[in-house]
Design a protein around this motif. Structure first.
Motif, short mmCIF file in Angstrom:
data_model
loop_
_atom_site.label_atom_id
_atom_site.label_comp_id
_atom_site.label_asym_id
_atom_site.label_seq_id
_atom_site.Cartn_x
_atom_site.Cartn_y
_atom_site.Cartn_z
N GLU A 279 76.07 -76.56 126.24
CA GLU A 279 75.45 -75.86 127.37
C GLU A 279 76.19 -74.57 127.69
N SER A 280 77.52 -74.60 127.62
CA SER A 280 78.31 -73.41 127.92
C SER A 280 78.10 -72.34 126.86
N ARG A 281 78.03 -72.75 125.61
CA ARG A 281 77.78 -71.77 124.54
C ARG A 281 76.40 -71.15 124.68
N GLN A 282 75.43 -71.98 125.03
CA GLN A 282 74.07 -71.46 125.22
C GLN A 282 74.05 -70.43 126.35
N ALA A 283 74.74 -70.74 127.44
CA ALA A 283 74.75 -69.83 128.59
C ALA A 283 75.41 -68.50 128.23
N MET A 284 76.55 -68.57 127.54
CA MET A 284 77.26 -67.34 127.19
C MET A 284 76.48 -66.51 126.18
N ALA A 285 75.71 -67.17 125.34
CA ALA A 285 74.94 -66.45 124.32
C ALA A 285 73.69 -65.80 124.88
N THR A 286 73.21 -66.29 126.02
CA THR A 286 71.93 -65.81 126.54
C THR A 286 72.03 -65.06 127.86
N VAL A 287 73.22 -65.00 128.46
CA VAL A 287 73.35 -64.31 129.74
C VAL A 287 73.16 -62.81 129.53
N GLY A 288 72.58 -62.18 130.51
CA GLY A 288 72.39 -60.73 130.45
C GLY A 288 72.46 -60.15 131.85
N LEU A 289 72.85 -58.90 131.95
CA LEU A 289 72.94 -58.24 133.25
C LEU A 289 72.55 -56.78 133.06
#
Length: 437
Positions: A279-289
């Protein structure tokens, strides 16, 4: 029939005589009338303060929480392209109806009894808090707008406070003494509650505030940290509220500062959520700002507007393969240190395109060009606005050249809108002034 959102925003800009009027007295009165102080607005509330890194910390914490199954609300400022960006539920910007409903309820409350005048930001903050309280998500993340102690979001008691960095910015309101600035930002701390500190160096005033309140501090570099691994991935080490140690390996680069990524994971753990590898890897790979090292083709957009942020942008760009030429499309408000920004970015910028910004805090492109000249930089042209600069530059930009757009939210927003609207075609640029040097 409710007034449209744009009508409300225009009204809010006019209703208070001072654009930035720091203090919690007025906000607290209206918050009490709205019932915001009578119970929690969410299961857990995290308030984020700091000079730089607030937005990226909020974005990564919100994305991590959702990846682990939590419902979320986030409130940030300023917005880049649409006001709705300021309030998001489960990663989706609030619709106009939600915002208008909030504004209507805030307006009714401020007029219920002795009338209370609110600034644009204060009314917007209260409207967002009302909307969040209606939903009562599992996690609400509130970004401080300016300072901390007297900022409108500080009317809510947070369960966890975050201070990212402390540097010089907003000198007209916070001064230039870092100890005073630190004390103001530490005003979001609460008695005996956790605070996550996302900088390896903070003013002594922050530690003093922690000691006075008996807050439980979690320091970057002491209680949690990150380390770069092979192949561009990274490792997080952190701890629970009870001091149990944890780590995650092989995390992807989120494209945002790793100090802030480590903060987000540490806050998540203190919220009682065990960060899971997948879940953490998915979040870091898909976060955008938006507006933070955001690439659109060979255009890079970043809202860096103080030296600390500009140095980070320069360091990230220096890690890339250098283009044949990188052009800095720069617009800076008059109350910012333009020459320090230019100096920080100069190692990764080959030529400059200064632009003017409108408004009472605006600075002309010509004035900015003088600052560039004093720092020994080459100026290609001077544009009257970010959109005019895009109109002029887009058809002239070679495929092996890059553009860095930065200096202000206004600069990035104007240039991004113009580029996405197809700026550079014949027509739009004809009505905007660009002086070729």
């Amino acid at each position: 029939m409710s007034a449209p959102l744009n009508d409300w925003l225009a009204r809010l800009e006019r209703q208070h005589p001072i654009a930035i009027d720091m203090g919690l007295e007025r906000v607290a009165i209206v918050a009490e009338r709205l019932g915001l102080t009578q119970g929690p607005i969410a299961k857990q509330v995290v308030t984020v303060a700091g000079t730089n890194g607030k937005g990226s910390t909020v974005a990564m914490l919100e994305r991590l929480a959702r990846a682990h199954g939590s419902t979320t609300a986030s409130y940030t400022s300023p917005h880049l392209l649409r006001y709705n960006e300021r309030l998001c539920f489960d990663g989706v910007a609030a619709d106009d109806a939600t915002l208008v409903n909030g504004f209507e309820r805030v307006d009714a409350a401020r007029l219920a009894g002795d009338p209370v005048s609110l600034t644009y930001f204060e009314a917007g903050t209260l409207a967002a808090l009302v909307a969040i309280a209606d939903v009562r998500p599992q996690l609400a993340i509130l970004e401080v707008g300016l300072g901390g102690r007297l900022d409108a979001v500080n009317v809510i008691d947070s369960d966890i406070a975050v201070i990212t960095t402390i540097a010089h910015d907003h000198a007209d309101f916070l001064g230039t003494d870092l100890e005073i600035i630190g004390s103001e930002k530490a005003g979001i701390l609460r008695q005996g509650r956790p605070v996550v500190l996302g900088s390896r160096q903070l003013p002594a005033s922050v530690s003093q505030r922690i000691e006075t309140l008996g807050a439980v501090a979690h320091w970057l570099g002491r209680d949690f940290d990150h380390a770069i691994g092979e192949g561009g991935d990274w490792r997080w080490q952190g701890q629970s509220a009870e001091g149990a140690r944890y780590h995650l390996d092989s995390l992807p680069d989120p494209g945002l500062p790793l100090d802030n990524a480590a903060v987000a994971l540490q806050v998540l753990r203190l919220c009682g959520v065990m960060p899971q590898p997948a879940e953490s890897r998915q979040a870091m790979a898909t976060v955008g700002l938006a507006g933070r090292l955001q690439w659109v083709g060979n255009w890079c957009f970043d809202v860096a507007h103080n030296p600390h942020a500009a140095h980070y942008v320069a360091a990230r760009l220096a890690q890339r393969s250098a283009p044949r030429r990188r052009i800095g499309l720069l617009g800076v408000l008059k109350d910012k240190d333009a020459e320090a920004l230019i100096e920080a970015l100069a190692p990764v910028v080959d030529a400059w395109l200064p632009v003017g910004l409108e408004g009472p805090r605006g600075r002309s492109g010509e004035e900015l060009a003088e600052s560039i000249a004093r720092r020994g930089g080459e100026t290609l042209s001077v544009a009257s606005s970010p959109a005019a600069a895009v109109d002029w530059l887009a058809p002239r930009l070679a495929p092996d050249e890059e553009v860095l757009v930065c200096g202000s939210f206004l600069t990035v927003a104007g240039a991004l809108e113009a580029l996405k609207a197809g700026a550079g075609d014949e027509g739009p640029g004809a009505t905007k002034e660009v002086k070729v040097l």
